[in-house]
Design a protein around this motif. Sequence first.
Motif, PDB file in Angstrom:
ATOM      1  N   GLU A  25       0.827  -1.203   0.000  1.00 11.15           N
ATOM      2  CA  GLU A  25       0.000   0.000   0.000  1.00 11.15           C
ATOM      3  C   GLU A  25       0.865   1.259   0.000  1.00 11.15           C
ATOM      4  O   GLU A  25       0.590   2.241  -0.700  1.00 11.15           O
ATOM      5  CB  GLU A  25      -0.923  -0.003   1.228  1.00 11.15           C
ATOM      6  N   LEU A  26       1.970   1.218   0.774  1.00  7.74           N
ATOM      7  CA  LEU A  26       2.884   2.358   0.803  1.00  7.74           C
ATOM      8  C   LEU A  26       3.539   2.582  -0.562  1.00  7.74           C
ATOM      9  O   LEU A  26       3.691   3.707  -1.034  1.00  7.74           O
ATOM     10  CB  LEU A  26       3.957   2.134   1.871  1.00  7.74           C
ATOM     11  N   LEU A  27       3.923   1.463  -1.213  1.00  9.27           N
ATOM     12  CA  LEU A  27       4.561   1.575  -2.522  1.00  9.27           C
ATOM     13  C   LEU A  27       3.597   2.142  -3.568  1.00  9.27           C
ATOM     14  O   LEU A  27       3.975   2.911  -4.449  1.00  9.27           O
ATOM     15  CB  LEU A  27       5.074   0.210  -2.975  1.00  9.27           C
ATOM     16  N   ARG A  28       2.343   1.750  -3.478  1.00  8.89           N
ATOM     17  CA  ARG A  28       1.347   2.285  -4.422  1.00  8.89           C
ATOM     18  C   ARG A  28       1.198   3.797  -4.270  1.00  8.89           C
ATOM     19  O   ARG A  28       1.065   4.533  -5.263  1.00  8.89           O
ATOM     20  CB  ARG A  28       0.007   1.598  -4.204  1.00  8.89           C
ATOM     21  N   LYS A  29       1.235   4.228  -3.034  1.00  9.09           N
ATOM     22  CA  LYS A  29       1.129   5.673  -2.809  1.00  9.09           C
ATOM     23  C   LYS A  29       2.352   6.405  -3.351  1.00  9.09           C
ATOM     24  O   LYS A  29       2.248   7.483  -3.933  1.00  9.09           O
ATOM     25  CB  LYS A  29       0.967   5.952  -1.315  1.00  9.09           C
ATOM     26  N   GLU A  30       3.545   5.792  -3.126  1.00  6.40           N
ATOM     27  CA  GLU A  30       4.774   6.410  -3.639  1.00  6.40           C
ATOM     28  C   GLU A  30       4.794   6.409  -5.169  1.00  6.40           C
ATOM     29  O   GLU A  30       5.249   7.351  -5.813  1.00  6.40           O
ATOM     30  CB  GLU A  30       5.992   5.654  -3.094  1.00  6.40           C
ATOM     31  N   ALA A  31       4.300   5.325  -5.779  1.00  9.75           N
ATOM     32  CA  ALA A  31       4.310   5.221  -7.236  1.00  9.75           C
ATOM     33  C   ALA A  31       3.436   6.291  -7.878  1.00  9.75           C
ATOM     34  O   ALA A  31       3.735   6.812  -8.958  1.00  9.75           O
ATOM     35  CB  ALA A  31       3.845   3.840  -7.657  1.00  9.75           C
ATOM     36  N   SER A  32       2.332   6.622  -7.208  1.00  7.84           N
ATOM     37  CA  SER A  32       1.432   7.633  -7.777  1.00  7.84           C
ATOM     38  C   SER A  32       2.057   9.021  -7.759  1.00  7.84           C
ATOM     39  O   SER A  32       1.674   9.907  -8.525  1.00  7.84           O
ATOM     40  CB  SER A  32       0.112   7.647  -6.996  1.00  7.84           C
ATOM     41  N   LYS A  33       3.051   9.222  -6.872  1.00 10.00           N
ATOM     42  CA  LYS A  33       3.704  10.533  -6.777  1.00 10.00           C
ATOM     43  C   LYS A  33       4.948  10.625  -7.659  1.00 10.00           C
ATOM     44  O   LYS A  33       5.456  11.716  -7.946  1.00 10.00           O
ATOM     45  CB  LYS A  33       4.082  10.803  -5.325  1.00 10.00           C
ATOM     46  N   SER A  34       5.490   9.476  -8.047  1.00 10.84           N
ATOM     47  CA  SER A  34       6.764   9.470  -8.790  1.00 10.84           C
ATOM     48  C   SER A  34       6.532   9.548 -10.307  1.00 10.84           C
ATOM     49  O   SER A  34       5.447   9.255 -10.803  1.00 10.84           O
ATOM     50  CB  SER A  34       7.545   8.212  -8.438  1.00 10.84           C
ATOM     51  N   GLN A  35       7.589   9.910 -11.057  1.00 17.84           N
ATOM     52  CA  GLN A  35       7.539   9.994 -12.525  1.00 17.84           C
ATOM     53  C   GLN A  35       8.781   9.346 -13.129  1.00 17.84           C
ATOM     54  O   GLN A  35       9.779   9.120 -12.458  1.00 17.84           O
ATOM     55  CB  GLN A  35       7.484  11.459 -12.980  1.00 17.84           C
ATOM     56  N   PHE A  79       8.907   3.511 -13.084  1.00 16.29           N
ATOM     57  CA  PHE A  79       9.029   2.172 -13.656  1.00 16.29           C
ATOM     58  C   PHE A  79       9.535   1.174 -12.615  1.00 16.29           C
ATOM     59  O   PHE A  79       9.053   0.053 -12.512  1.00 16.29           O
ATOM     60  CB  PHE A  79       9.992   2.223 -14.856  1.00 16.29           C
ATOM     61  N   MET A  80      10.522   1.609 -11.775  1.00 19.38           N
ATOM     62  CA  MET A  80      11.068   0.717 -10.756  1.00 19.38           C
ATOM     63  C   MET A  80      10.017   0.372  -9.710  1.00 19.38           C
ATOM     64  O   MET A  80       9.907  -0.772  -9.260  1.00 19.38           O
ATOM     65  CB  MET A  80      12.276   1.389 -10.069  1.00 19.38           C
ATOM     66  N   PHE A  81       9.205   1.337  -9.385  1.00 23.85           N
ATOM     67  CA  PHE A  81       8.144   1.067  -8.401  1.00 23.85           C
ATOM     68  C   PHE A  81       7.132   0.080  -8.955  1.00 23.85           C
ATOM     69  O   PHE A  81       6.612  -0.767  -8.234  1.00 23.85           O
ATOM     70  CB  PHE A  81       7.436   2.372  -8.011  1.00 23.85           C
ATOM     71  N   VAL A  82       6.833   0.206 -10.220  1.00 24.01           N
ATOM     72  CA  VAL A  82       5.885  -0.719 -10.829  1.00 24.01           C
ATOM     73  C   VAL A  82       6.430  -2.142 -10.779  1.00 24.01           C
ATOM     74  O   VAL A  82       5.704  -3.101 -10.497  1.00 24.01           O
ATOM     75  CB  VAL A  82       5.577  -0.311 -12.278  1.00 24.01           C
ATOM     76  N   VAL A  83       7.736  -2.295 -11.022  1.00 21.56           N
ATOM     77  CA  VAL A  83       8.352  -3.612 -10.983  1.00 21.56           C
ATOM     78  C   VAL A  83       8.301  -4.186  -9.561  1.00 21.56           C
ATOM     79  O   VAL A  83       7.973  -5.353  -9.351  1.00 21.56           O
ATOM     80  CB  VAL A  83       9.807  -3.540 -11.480  1.00 21.56           C
ATOM     81  N   LEU A  84       8.636  -3.342  -8.596  1.00 24.82           N
ATOM     82  CA  LEU A  84       8.605  -3.801  -7.195  1.00 24.82           C
ATOM     83  C   LEU A  84       7.207  -4.195  -6.777  1.00 24.82           C
ATOM     84  O   LEU A  84       7.002  -5.180  -6.060  1.00 24.82           O
ATOM     85  CB  LEU A  84       9.146  -2.698  -6.279  1.00 24.82           C
ATOM     86  N   ILE A  85       6.205  -3.439  -7.205  1.00 26.84           N
ATOM     87  CA  ILE A  85       4.810  -3.758  -6.862  1.00 26.84           C
ATOM     88  C   ILE A  85       4.427  -5.120  -7.424  1.00 26.84           C
ATOM     89  O   ILE A  85       3.747  -5.923  -6.784  1.00 26.84           O
ATOM     90  CB  ILE A  85       3.865  -2.655  -7.393  1.00 26.84           C
ATOM     91  N   GLY A  86       4.856  -5.391  -8.645  1.00 28.47           N
ATOM     92  CA  GLY A  86       4.551  -6.683  -9.242  1.00 28.47           C
ATOM     93  C   GLY A  86       5.158  -7.830  -8.457  1.00 28.47           C
ATOM     94  O   GLY A  86       4.519  -8.869  -8.232  1.00 28.47           O
ATOM     95  N   LEU A  87       6.431  -7.633  -8.032  1.00 26.99           N
ATOM     96  CA  LEU A  87       7.093  -8.677  -7.264  1.00 26.99           C
ATOM     97  C   LEU A  87       6.405  -8.911  -5.912  1.00 26.99           C
ATOM     98  O   LEU A  87       6.208 -10.044  -5.477  1.00 26.99           O
ATOM     99  CB  LEU A  87       8.572  -8.307  -7.025  1.00 26.99           C
ATOM    100  N   LEU A  88       6.017  -7.815  -5.288  1.00 23.44           N
ATOM    101  CA  LEU A  88       5.342  -7.950  -3.992  1.00 23.44           C
ATOM    102  C   LEU A  88       3.997  -8.641  -4.156  1.00 23.44           C
ATOM    103  O   LEU A  88       3.553  -9.406  -3.305  1.00 23.44           O
ATOM    104  CB  LEU A  88       5.145  -6.569  -3.356  1.00 23.44           C
ATOM    105  N   GLY A  89       3.324  -8.357  -5.282  1.00 23.36           N
ATOM    106  CA  GLY A  89       2.039  -9.004  -5.528  1.00 23.36           C
ATOM    107  C   GLY A  89       2.194 -10.510  -5.645  1.00 23.36           C
ATOM    108  O   GLY A  89       1.365 -11.289  -5.160  1.00 23.36           O
TER     109      GLY A  89
END
Length: 235
Positions: A201-211, A216-226
């Motif tokens: 949940e924290l990563l999703r919030k950070e990903a929405s703020k990043s560009q 892209f790195m956050f999206v990859v990390l989210i996938g791995l955590l999923g």
Amino acid sequence: MSSGDLLSIHPTELKFPFELKKQSSCSLQLTNKTDQHIAFKVKTTNPKKYCVRPNTGVVLPGATCDVTVTMQAQKDAPPDLQCKDKFLLQSVAASDAVTVKDITPEMFNKEDGKVVEEFKLRVVYIPANPPSPVPEESEEGSSPRASLLDNGNPNASLSDAASRSSGEHKENPEAFSMISKLTEEKTNAIQRNQKLQQELELLRKEASKSQGGSSFMFVVLIGLLGILVGYFIKM
């Protein structure tokens, strides 16, 4: 039970639970054995000590009348709780029209041809809180104190169940060890799952703020955590 030609009386003794500085009461039942109206009167050797309700009355044919005797609170106890007080119950046949207001002391005078029944009732004091008897040993080797503790323990059944469960575990230690291990692993997996969900949940919030590349790195990390969350959920 005392029984005359007019009334039967139960009980034949006035038994008062005795406790210092407290009132005590007992009851009498008067049953009319005739097809006439029976007038009665209750007397006592110590009228200041007792209150009788009703102390006079009329019992209809075949009917029963309850008489309550109340002993006033006592400051001192007699030796060995022995009491010398007595009561006298008088009864006489009366006319069908007689009422309680019509009863007079003269009605109970013994005259020629007039039947006046009299019953003497003695007073008995009984301890209000008798001591509890010491229980005998129920099983060889067990003490009365242990029995009292078991009987007074509201969680005794739970303790017994736990003891039985412990005995079963001793009989089959491998099964118990396996169950404990699986339970512990399940608990750890649930805790890890909750922790991963919080991090996701924290990563999703950070990903929405990043560009850009960071996004892209956050999206990859989210996938791995999923993937990890799904794995632990299936455990």
